[in-house]
Design a protein around this motif. Structure first.
Motif, short mmCIF file in Angstrom:
data_model
loop_
_atom_site.label_atom_id
_atom_site.label_comp_id
_atom_site.label_asym_id
_atom_site.label_seq_id
_atom_site.Cartn_x
_atom_site.Cartn_y
_atom_site.Cartn_z
N TRP A 235 0.82 -1.20 0.00
CA TRP A 235 0.00 0.00 0.00
C TRP A 235 0.86 1.25 0.00
CZ3 TRP A 235 -2.33 -1.27 5.42
CH2 TRP A 235 -1.61 -0.68 6.44
N PRO A 258 -2.34 0.23 -4.42
CA PRO A 258 -3.32 0.21 -3.33
C PRO A 258 -3.11 1.39 -2.38
CG PRO A 258 -2.44 -1.98 -3.69
CD PRO A 258 -1.60 -1.05 -4.51
N GLN A 278 -15.19 3.09 -2.85
CA GLN A 278 -14.02 2.24 -3.05
C GLN A 278 -12.81 3.05 -3.52
OE1 GLN A 278 -16.48 -0.75 -5.43
NE2 GLN A 278 -15.22 -2.15 -4.21
N ASP A 281 -8.15 1.06 -0.32
CA ASP A 281 -8.09 -0.40 -0.21
C ASP A 281 -7.94 -0.85 1.23
OD1 ASP A 281 -7.75 -1.18 -3.23
OD2 ASP A 281 -6.41 0.52 -2.87
N VAL A 308 -12.93 -3.55 1.20
CA VAL A 308 -11.87 -2.76 1.82
C VAL A 308 -11.44 -3.49 3.08
CG1 VAL A 308 -11.29 -0.57 2.94
CG2 VAL A 308 -12.70 -0.59 0.87
#
Length: 403
Positions: A235, A258, A278, A281, A308
């Motif tokens: 991420w 992400p 959305q 993530d 999520v």
């Protein structure tokens, strides 16, 4: 029914400031809740002592939901970090009591374990790329499956996430806030090189993460996310300030990296649009700042509808009480993602003996009844509170900026 007979706030500083709420019942069982708000600790201590604790005496300690609603709706002035941290402390302490009375760890009361443990990530911090990669390799040797990389940026005197400590990063210090300096251009040129060299050295079997710490505009964040796509980050965290949740739409339009955000969120309303559209993530709200286990379960349930996952904040500004609560929460929900894990100092661990453990990149809260954390009040009293601030940040021309 167990009645609340007393409650008090314990402030201690075993290496850093922590605020702990202890609630006692007429059945001789007590519970602990973390009430630490980094840099504003005494605000929560006062909120609890002067406004919340008087309302708790005589109440049924089993009525967790009713007490939560009473403290949230009854205050009239809803939300905010001070209020929600205070509510979280009460909530954690009540879950601790309920688990002890039931003779079960809290995660069993939440539905049982949904996995064998919670995957955690450590912080690999270095003054330059070589040192950062060296730190990451040390985490791999300890069994970690995920590591956050933060490195000093050439031309910048200080960089977020980088300190002189090997495995610790504690930015709150000083009787007044330290001032650091920021250059987006230098940072943007540097970060892709960090991850290119990290992948070359570490391979592809390790999850790599990175924290921007709210310092980019949405279009800058989109560009950085696109530049990092070849290195497959787990991420990109806090890419831009999220007060305007719609800002993440622009980031989404430009990158498939992400996105994670939410460590400073304190309610489901801070994440509602981000989750429903959305735009992220991973939601990073944490137990102590987002109203406790009771409220964070609502956030996770909403997030689960939109695929999520969670990634709760877990820096050293959260006490072992909160770390335990986060692990009970993470172990029990279906959409757990990852748990941040910054190891506490030996002094902190001595003040807060705990049952949670780390093995093969996973953490488990342990099976002691309740949260599995206690506090040594005699030892805690030896560490007096000392005011400490998080840093502030300025651009190179002196403009105040996001730290």
């Amino acid at each position: 029914m167990p009645r609340i007979t007393a409650a008090r706030v314990i402030v201690t500083r075993p290496g850093r400031n922590f605020v702990t709420l202890k609630i006692e019942t007429d059945e001789g069982v007590y519970g602990l809740g973390d009430a630490t708000l980094n840099g504003r600790e005494l605000a929560v201590a006062s909120y609890l002592t002067d406004h919340v604790i008087p309302c708790l005496i005589g109440r049924d300690a089993h009525s967790i939901e009713d007490i939560w609603q009473y403290l949230y709706k009854g205050a009239y002035w809803r939300r905010g970090p001070v209020t929600m941290t205070a509510i979280a402390a009460v909530d954690m302490a009540l879950w601790d009591i309920k688990g002890k009375l039931a003779g079960m760890p809290v995660y069993q009361l939440l539905g049982g374990a949904a996995r064998e443990g919670c995957m955690v990530y450590g912080h690999a911090n270095g003054s330059d790329i070589a040192e950062t990669i060296e730190r990451a390799q040390e985490y791999l040797e300890q069994g970690y499956r995920a590591v956050r990389l933060q490195s000093g940026v050439p031309g910048m005197a200080t960089t977020y996430g980088v300190s002189g400590e090997r495995f610790y990063y504690e930015p709150a210090k000083g009787s007044l806030p330290e001032e650091s300096q920021w250059s987006t251009a230098k940072y943007m040129r540097f970060v892709p090189e960090l991850f290119q060299k990290a992948r070359d050295a570490l391979g592809w079997d390790i999850h790599l993460l990175h924290d921007v710490h709210h310092r980019l505009t949405p279009i800058e964040a989109g560009r950085l996310g696109r530049d990092l796509e070849p290195y497959r980050l787990f991420w990109l965290e806090d890419a831009t300030p999220a007060e305007n949740q719609a800002a993440f739409r622009l980031i989404r339009q430009h990158t498939t990296t992400p996105l994670a955000v939410g460590e400073i969120f304190n309610s489901i309303w801070d994440a509602k649009q981000l989750i429903e559209e959305q735009l992220i993530d991973y939601i990073r709200a944490t137990v102590v700042h987002a109203g406790g286990i009771t409220h964070l379960r609502r956030v996770a349930a909403l997030a689960d509808l939109y695929q999520v996952r969670t990634g709760c904040h877990g820096a050293t500004d959260l006490s072992p009480v909160c770390m335990a609560a986060a692990l009970h929460f993470g172990l029990s929900i279906p959409n757990f993602g990852i748990q941040e894990y910054m190891r506490h100092s030996e002094e902190t661990d001595a003040v807060f003996p705990h049952a949670y453990s780390f093995e093969r990149g996973l953490m488990h809260p342990g099976d002691k009844p309740g949260l599995g954390v206690d506090i040594d009040e005699v030892l805690a009293a030896k560490y007096e509170y000392k005011r400490a601030y998080l840093p502030v940040n300025r651009l190179e021309d002196g403009t105040m900026f996001n730290w």
